[in-house]
Design an enzyme around this catalytic site. Structure first.
Site, PDB file in Angstrom:
ATOM      1  N   TYR A  49       0.839  -1.193   0.000  1.00 31.82           N
ATOM      2  CA  TYR A  49       0.000   0.000   0.000  1.00 31.82           C
ATOM      3  C   TYR A  49       0.880   1.251   0.000  1.00 31.82           C
ATOM      4  CZ  TYR A  49      -3.918  -3.067   0.928  1.00 31.82           C
ATOM      5  OH  TYR A  49      -4.881  -4.043   0.818  1.00 31.82           O
ATOM      6  N   ASN A 107     -13.127  -0.711  -6.000  1.00 38.46           N
ATOM      7  CA  ASN A 107     -12.713  -1.059  -7.357  1.00 38.46           C
ATOM      8  C   ASN A 107     -13.857  -1.712  -8.136  1.00 38.46           C
ATOM      9  OD1 ASN A 107     -11.509  -2.160  -9.637  1.00 38.46           O
ATOM     10  ND2 ASN A 107     -10.158  -3.525  -8.520  1.00 38.46           N
ATOM     11  N   HIS A 118      -5.751  -7.102  -6.267  1.00 43.39           N
ATOM     12  CA  HIS A 118      -5.225  -8.299  -5.602  1.00 43.39           C
ATOM     13  C   HIS A 118      -3.693  -8.293  -5.568  1.00 43.39           C
ATOM     14  CE1 HIS A 118      -5.271  -9.449  -9.875  1.00 43.39           C
ATOM     15  NE2 HIS A 118      -4.281 -10.288  -9.584  1.00 43.39           N
TER      16      HIS A 118
END
Length: 163
Positions: free
Chosen positions: A87, A110, A119
């Site tokens: 992230y 999303n 993913h």
């Protein structure tokens, strides 16, 4: 392995891709058709069979969402198949390195499962982290792309996956 997906598209590209859950149509006003454009069907079939296809390369219409979400989704589409980012590294890609929680929220919103490859975003310490389709499905998708996952952690020898 990928499972059943539903697709929605327009003249620009895919606008929504999601997991089929039960018998309900994905959208209240959706027109259900069984025949999808061959290029979309072929790409998802090949991906499901483990072929070196990246659904992130499919045309997509990402006009929905906030400006921040669109920025995150565009960054996610640059993560190569079989690679992952944290992230924090996605935050650096969008010039907002401390926005990890907001990036997670954008991932959760999303509209294009697999095409916007959220993913491929993992937590610090090489942990799988969360996934709207379920952590087990995230693990399956990463493994389909060649990433070795042990439990809920990427194998340590895969540090080259991170950039």
């Amino acid at each position: 392995m990928v499972g059943d997906l539903w697709l929605a598209w327009n003249e620009v590209g895919l606008v929504s891709v999601g997991w089929v859950r039960g018998d309900e149509p994905p959208h209240e006003h959706a027109k259900v058709v069984k025949r999808i454009p061959a290029s979309y069907g072929r790409a998802f079939r090949d991906y499901d069979q483990g072929k070196a296809v990246d659904p992130a390369d499919l045309p997509a219409d990402l006009r929905q969402g906030t400006a921040f979400q669109r920025k995150v989704w565009a960054a996610l589409r640059t993560i190569p198949r079989g690679r992952v980012r944290t992230y924090a590294s996605v935050g650096r890609l969008i010039d907002n390195p401390r926005a990890m929680r907001a990036i997670g929220m954008a991932n959760n919103a999303n509209p294009l499962t697999i095409v916007v490859p959220c993913h491929r975003v993992v937590a610090a310490g090489m942990q799988l982290g969360g996934y709207g389709g379920g952590v087990e499905r995230k693990k399956q998708l990463l493994q389909l792309e060649g990433v070795v996952v042990d439990g809920d952690t990427l194998r340590p020898g895969q540090l080259a996956l991170f950039e």
